[in-house]
Design a protein around this motif. Sequence first.
Motif, PDB file in Angstrom:
ATOM      1  N   ARG A 297      20.673  37.104  39.079  1.00  0.00           N
ATOM      2  CA  ARG A 297      20.595  37.233  37.621  1.00  0.00           C
ATOM      3  C   ARG A 297      21.939  37.666  37.026  1.00  0.00           C
ATOM      4  O   ARG A 297      22.220  37.365  35.859  1.00  0.00           O
ATOM      5  N   ASP A 298      22.743  38.328  37.823  1.00  0.00           N
ATOM      6  CA  ASP A 298      24.092  38.702  37.391  1.00  0.00           C
ATOM      7  C   ASP A 298      25.125  37.655  37.777  1.00  0.00           C
ATOM      8  O   ASP A 298      26.322  37.872  37.604  1.00  0.00           O
ATOM      9  N   ARG A 299      24.674  36.543  38.361  1.00  0.00           N
ATOM     10  CA  ARG A 299      25.519  35.427  38.792  1.00  0.00           C
ATOM     11  C   ARG A 299      26.441  35.800  39.953  1.00  0.00           C
ATOM     12  O   ARG A 299      27.428  35.127  40.215  1.00  0.00           O
ATOM     13  N   LEU A 300      26.066  36.849  40.693  1.00  0.00           N
ATOM     14  CA  LEU A 300      26.822  37.223  41.877  1.00  0.00           C
ATOM     15  C   LEU A 300      26.322  36.497  43.122  1.00  0.00           C
ATOM     16  O   LEU A 300      26.978  36.519  44.160  1.00  0.00           O
ATOM     17  N   LEU A 301      25.145  35.901  43.039  1.00  0.00           N
ATOM     18  CA  LEU A 301      24.625  35.046  44.097  1.00  0.00           C
ATOM     19  C   LEU A 301      24.143  33.743  43.475  1.00  0.00           C
ATOM     20  O   LEU A 301      23.658  33.737  42.337  1.00  0.00           O
ATOM     21  N   PRO A 302      24.237  32.621  44.215  1.00  0.00           N
ATOM     22  CA  PRO A 302      23.794  31.346  43.661  1.00  0.00           C
ATOM     23  C   PRO A 302      22.280  31.163  43.698  1.00  0.00           C
ATOM     24  O   PRO A 302      21.745  30.282  43.011  1.00  0.00           O
ATOM     25  N   TYR A 328      16.099  50.503  32.863  1.00  0.00           N
ATOM     26  CA  TYR A 328      17.176  51.302  33.454  1.00  0.00           C
ATOM     27  C   TYR A 328      18.518  50.567  33.438  1.00  0.00           C
ATOM     28  O   TYR A 328      19.181  50.445  34.485  1.00  0.00           O
ATOM     29  N   PRO A 329      18.966  50.110  32.293  1.00  0.00           N
ATOM     30  CA  PRO A 329      20.269  49.423  32.267  1.00  0.00           C
ATOM     31  C   PRO A 329      21.414  50.330  32.700  1.00  0.00           C
ATOM     32  O   PRO A 329      22.441  49.845  33.187  1.00  0.00           O
ATOM     33  N   HIS A 330      21.243  51.659  32.547  1.00  0.00           N
ATOM     34  CA  HIS A 330      22.285  52.610  32.926  1.00  0.00           C
ATOM     35  C   HIS A 330      22.441  52.740  34.440  1.00  0.00           C
ATOM     36  O   HIS A 330      23.390  53.382  34.905  1.00  0.00           O
ATOM     37  N   LEU A 331      21.547  52.120  35.230  1.00  0.00           N
ATOM     38  CA  LEU A 331      21.667  52.124  36.681  1.00  0.00           C
ATOM     39  C   LEU A 331      22.255  50.819  37.217  1.00  0.00           C
ATOM     40  O   LEU A 331      22.410  50.664  38.432  1.00  0.00           O
ATOM     41  N   LEU A 332      22.585  49.905  36.303  1.00  0.00           N
ATOM     42  CA  LEU A 332      23.075  48.579  36.684  1.00  0.00           C
ATOM     43  C   LEU A 332      24.497  48.361  36.173  1.00  0.00           C
ATOM     44  O   LEU A 332      24.965  49.059  35.283  1.00  0.00           O
ATOM     45  N   ASP A 333      25.153  47.352  36.730  1.00  0.00           N
ATOM     46  CA  ASP A 333      26.576  47.102  36.439  1.00  0.00           C
ATOM     47  C   ASP A 333      26.787  45.831  35.615  1.00  0.00           C
ATOM     48  O   ASP A 333      27.789  45.140  35.786  1.00  0.00           O
ATOM     49  N   ARG A 334      25.889  45.513  34.732  1.00  0.00           N
ATOM     50  CA  ARG A 334      25.930  44.197  34.097  1.00  0.00           C
ATOM     51  C   ARG A 334      27.220  43.949  33.324  1.00  0.00           C
ATOM     52  O   ARG A 334      27.816  42.878  33.412  1.00  0.00           O
ATOM     53  N   GLU A 335      27.697  44.916  32.567  1.00  0.00           N
ATOM     54  CA  GLU A 335      28.928  44.715  31.790  1.00  0.00           C
ATOM     55  C   GLU A 335      30.134  44.596  32.717  1.00  0.00           C
ATOM     56  O   GLU A 335      30.985  43.723  32.526  1.00  0.00           O
ATOM     57  N   PHE A 336      30.210  45.462  33.711  1.00  0.00           N
ATOM     58  CA  PHE A 336      31.322  45.430  34.665  1.00  0.00           C
ATOM     59  C   PHE A 336      31.373  44.080  35.384  1.00  0.00           C
ATOM     60  O   PHE A 336      32.453  43.473  35.547  1.00  0.00           O
ATOM     61  N   ILE A 337      30.226  43.592  35.805  1.00  0.00           N
ATOM     62  CA  ILE A 337      30.174  42.307  36.502  1.00  0.00           C
ATOM     63  C   ILE A 337      30.571  41.173  35.569  1.00  0.00           C
ATOM     64  O   ILE A 337      31.375  40.293  35.934  1.00  0.00           O
ATOM     65  N   ALA A 338      30.031  41.174  34.362  1.00  0.00           N
ATOM     66  CA  ALA A 338      30.331  40.094  33.407  1.00  0.00           C
ATOM     67  C   ALA A 338      31.824  40.022  33.097  1.00  0.00           C
ATOM     68  O   ALA A 338      32.387  38.929  32.938  1.00  0.00           O
ATOM     69  N   GLU A 339      32.471  41.168  33.031  1.00  0.00           N
ATOM     70  CA  GLU A 339      33.904  41.205  32.709  1.00  0.00           C
ATOM     71  C   GLU A 339      34.781  40.652  33.834  1.00  0.00           C
ATOM     72  O   GLU A 339      35.888  40.172  33.580  1.00  0.00           O
ATOM     73  N   ASN A 340      34.292  40.703  35.071  1.00  0.00           N
ATOM     74  CA  ASN A 340      35.146  40.381  36.216  1.00  0.00           C
ATOM     75  C   ASN A 340      34.672  39.200  37.054  1.00  0.00           C
ATOM     76  O   ASN A 340      35.397  38.748  37.949  1.00  0.00           O
ATOM     77  N   LEU A 341      33.484  38.688  36.767  1.00  0.00           N
ATOM     78  CA  LEU A 341      32.875  37.705  37.657  1.00  0.00           C
ATOM     79  C   LEU A 341      33.708  36.445  37.834  1.00  0.00           C
ATOM     80  O   LEU A 341      33.897  35.960  38.958  1.00  0.00           O
ATOM     81  N   ASP A 342      34.210  35.893  36.745  1.00  0.00           N
ATOM     82  CA  ASP A 342      34.974  34.652  36.873  1.00  0.00           C
ATOM     83  C   ASP A 342      36.191  34.849  37.783  1.00  0.00           C
ATOM     84  O   ASP A 342      36.530  33.960  38.573  1.00  0.00           O
ATOM     85  N   ARG A 343      36.846  35.971  37.683  1.00  0.00           N
ATOM     86  CA  ARG A 343      37.989  36.253  38.555  1.00  0.00           C
ATOM     87  C   ARG A 343      37.561  36.372  40.005  1.00  0.00           C
ATOM     88  O   ARG A 343      38.206  35.813  40.901  1.00  0.00           O
ATOM     89  N   TRP A 344      36.467  37.097  40.254  1.00  0.00           N
ATOM     90  CA  TRP A 344      35.992  37.255  41.617  1.00  0.00           C
ATOM     91  C   TRP A 344      35.609  35.913  42.239  1.00  0.00           C
ATOM     92  O   TRP A 344      35.821  35.704  43.428  1.00  0.00           O
ATOM     93  N   LEU A 345      35.074  35.027  41.429  1.00  0.00           N
ATOM     94  CA  LEU A 345      34.632  33.733  41.969  1.00  0.00           C
ATOM     95  C   LEU A 345      35.765  32.728  42.116  1.00  0.00           C
ATOM     96  O   LEU A 345      35.675  31.811  42.949  1.00  0.00           O
ATOM     97  N   ASN A 346      36.819  32.900  41.364  1.00  0.00           N
ATOM     98  CA  ASN A 346      37.809  31.821  41.273  1.00  0.00           C
ATOM     99  C   ASN A 346      39.206  32.166  41.799  1.00  0.00           C
ATOM    100  O   ASN A 346      40.031  31.271  41.949  1.00  0.00           O
ATOM    101  N   GLU A 347      39.468  33.418  42.064  1.00  0.00           N
ATOM    102  CA  GLU A 347      40.793  33.753  42.583  1.00  0.00           C
ATOM    103  C   GLU A 347      40.954  33.261  44.014  1.00  0.00           C
ATOM    104  O   GLU A 347      40.014  33.299  44.799  1.00  0.00           O
TER     105      GLU A 347
END
Length: 347
Positions: A297-302, A328-347
Amino acid sequence: MANTDCNAPGRHLSRGQVIPAMPLALDENREWDKRYQRALARYYVEAGAGGIAVGVHSTQFEIREPEHALFEPVLEFCAQSIDDCVEGNSNFVRIAGVCGTTEQASREAKFASDHGYDAALLSLTALADADDEALIQHCKTIGEIIPLIGFYLQPTIGGRTYEYSFWRRFVEIPSVVAIKVAPFDRYATLEVIRALADSGREDVYLYTGNDDNIIHDLLSTFSFAGKELRFVGGLLGQWAIGTQKAVELLKRIQSGEDSIAEWTKANAELTDLNGAIFDPTNGFSGCLSGMNEMLRRDRLLPSHLCLEESEQLSPGQAEELDRVTAAYPHLLDREFIAENLDRWLNE
């Protein structure tokens, strides 16, 4: 050459770390996806984790089966991905899951050591009927190859119970650096801690794997034999999700921030979140799929798929994941992941 120097991983583990258990990235065809596997490694490193465990339950034990033959490729690829991220930083521990008979476990331990892993999380599930003497000899053999992290896996998902007498002898093995305590049983948890206290060793560190009581474990002080012991960190499948928030949580606990009332509330919230993900209501049958689905759901897995087709989300589990995500959104990293995901997937 075998890596049996316990000092480096021991020093790092002594400071208390968040160590996520690495999931396996599979696409919609159940094919291993290296791009997403690398992205997960980058996420954990940049989230502030102090290590990663690969080849453990979250990575799926089936990677060892001949029809998949993924154990060595996954461990080697993850080791390289971690090295690329940490760039020579020694303050990071690479842990390999090691299991099977003594012959298999020795082979896995040597492969892990040869590829830069610092310690082995040693599962004894394959020796389900062995007595203490056989178990200890097995552990000593593996400990001559690589430093050991003991593993008390709960019986519901393949573990077995171990008596105080086993843990008392286990902690006497010089290459033991830590124990992941995950029986989901307070009595069994106390037996491990008492065995460590009675041993007199001060260079073996307790890591919680009790997903149903993570914060409670980390807050507690245990007094045995005139010694006080604490869990210094966690090695958890739960911390493969919301890893940055887990790092923040552990730092707050270490600093003594917040009141008992606040921590009691946080413990209940984290346990509720874990319950939806790991599916204890259905005997943990959806635990791997639930973890993978949260990452999908966070697009970290296909996909949320597992190697075994029988591993699926349980009926109603998707709705439970919706509920806890909203609660419990405060227990999840959704904003952090969204900000960095494209870099993690494409670098």
